[in-house]
Write a protein that holds these residues in place. Structure first.
Motif, PDB file in Angstrom:
ATOM      1  N   ALA A 199       0.563  -1.194  -0.225  1.00 62.28           N
ATOM      2  CA  ALA A 199      -0.090  -0.070   0.158  1.00 62.28           C
ATOM      3  C   ALA A 199       1.052   0.947   0.184  1.00 62.28           C
ATOM      4  O   ALA A 199       2.290   0.734   0.310  1.00 62.28           O
ATOM      5  N   GLN A 265      -2.416  -4.782   4.026  1.00 60.08           N
ATOM      6  CA  GLN A 265      -1.285  -3.671   3.180  1.00 60.08           C
ATOM      7  C   GLN A 265      -0.830  -4.389   2.827  1.00 60.08           C
ATOM      8  O   GLN A 265       0.028  -3.040   2.165  1.00 60.08           O
ATOM      9  N   GLY A 285      -1.391  -0.529  -4.957  1.00 57.15           N
ATOM     10  CA  GLY A 285       0.058  -0.350  -4.648  1.00 57.15           C
ATOM     11  C   GLY A 285       1.114  -0.544  -5.795  1.00 57.15           C
ATOM     12  O   GLY A 285       0.228  -0.429  -6.976  1.00 57.15           O
TER      13      GLY A 285
END
Length: 421
Positions: A199, A265, A285
């Protein structure tokens, strides 16, 4: 050895825009011998015929563009010209004058003890397992099945639905040898194929400290938990305390979705998952690790051919013949990657939405992988991953114990001499 608009910040996206060259394919009109159709088998034993003989042989092979990437150039300078050599078109199911369903005349082995073999349906990075069918017929197998079950877990092994998996990742092999599962590694297929997406605000693995990461299971039966643990331990973090692992089932697609919607994440994207995520306009990301290019990960096999050890001991000749068939198929992939991608899709082993992107994604995955199984030492791969798992305190065996109990590379080494490139 089991998975869209590109982000402008993606390193893989920028690498794939170097230069293009066109390749013409020739078609064969010679008649082909009759053969059993390819079969894909679900875990519930619901079977369907995929790409019967006529469908396979009359599938259109469109002209397409090949990309020459930095990886191709690097491999050229590393003395692997076979990886860039051109080759003839791989026939969709059976090439003219090809497999006849009996052992090949040049075989140096007795007939197999069984004529039935079951594979985990191979991930996109492993076309050799799919293309091996033509050679398996030559080796004397008549009932060749591909079972739809994730290659990223050991369910295929514990449930007994398959004997072979071409997606045998070194970390998963070592971890499951340690807990006593009957798994044995037989040959390396290729390094690389994992991309770590993170991320915004995460640029290195060290930045994962304190972050939330989704895995399918928080134990060594899960490839993603194993691999994240190794990456973290390698740079000095404790995977048990320094990150927050959450379980999201059932498969890699669920982990991808958790990354896209912000519940996770970081996401390890194997095989087709990376190209598919780059095509997803919601991808939040960028890639911070590419195991095909980044050392030390690029120096070790990612996917290996593994088998149920009990089956391999019961049928040693059949096991050798399967190994030989898969490695011969790996050589074919090396010689003609676009054709291999076409065969993989035509055989029903991969499909996305829209279907028009299927072959593009497979080409993107395999274009940058080395299928030169003569190049690396699979024993060193197991040693490396066993040591990393020990660092993460996930196994108690020594690396030598893992190698002794979980591998048999003797026949692969013999084939390096017998199978000429």
């Amino acid at each position: 050895m089991a998975d869209g608009s590109s982000s402008s910040s993606s390193p893989a996206s920028s690498r794939s825009s170097s230069c293009r060259r066109s390749r013409r394919r020739s078609t064969r009109s010679a008649p082909t011998p009759a053969r059993p159709p390819c079969r894909l088998v679900t875990v519930s034993d619901t079977r369907r015929v995929v790409g019967g003989q006529e469908a396979c042989h009359h599938a259109r092979m469109p002209d397409r563009l090949d990309l020459v990437t930095r990886r191709d150039l690097l491999r050229g300078t590393l003395g692997t010209p076979a990886a860039l050599a051109g080759g003839g078109l791989i026939a969709a199911c059976v090439p003219p004058g090809g497999p006849t369903g009996v052992a090949s005349p040049g075989a140096t082995l007795p007939p197999p003890e069984t004529t039935t073999v079951r594979f985990v349906s191979p991930p996109v990075c492993d076309p050799p397992a799919a293309l091996a069918k033509q050679f398996l017929l030559e080796e004397g197998f008549t009932d060749i099945q591909y079972v739809r079950i994730p290659a990223t877990t050991t369910e295929w092994l514990t449930s007994g639905v398959a004997e072979f998996n071409s997606g045998g990742y070194g970390s998963l092999i070592a971890a499951n040898v340690d807990i006593g599962l009957p798994i044995v590694a037989l040959a390396g297929i290729h390094p690389g194929c994992f991309e770590l997406f993170a991320a915004p605000g995460i640029s290195t693995i060290k930045d994962l400290r304190g972050k939330t990461i989704a895995v399918n299971a928080k134990n060594v039966s899960d490839l993603f938990y194993c691999y994240f643990s190794i990456l973290l331990a390698y740079i000095g973090l404790d995977p048990r305390t320094d990150v927050n692992f959450i379980e999201i089932k059932p498969d890699v697609n669920a982990l991808r979705d958790a990354f896209v919607d912000g519940r996770s994440q970081a996401f390890i994207a194997p095989a087709a998952s990376g190209p598919a995520l780059r095509r997803n306009p919601k991808n939040p990301g960028k890639v911070i690790l590419d195991t095909t290019m980044d050392k030390p990960w690029s120096q070790y096999y990612c996917c290996q051919l593994v088998a149920n050890r009990d089956w391999a001991r019961r049928y040693p000749i059949a096991t050798k013949r399967v190994t030989r068939a898969v490695l011969r198929a790996a050589d074919l992939v090396t010689k003609d990657r676009p054709s291999a991608a076409h065969q993989f899709v035509a055989g029903g082993f991969f499909s996305t939405t829209p279907a028009a992107t299927d072959e593009d994604i497979v080409n993107e995955v395999i274009r940058d992988l080395s299928y030169d199984w003569r190049e690396l030492d699979p024993e060193e791969t197991l040693r490396f991953f066993a040591l990393r798992l020990a660092d993460a305190k996930l196994i108690t065996m020594t690396s030598q114990q893992v190698i002794a109990q979980g591998s048999d590379f003797a026949y692969m080494r013999q084939l390096r001499t017998e199978l000429k490139q």
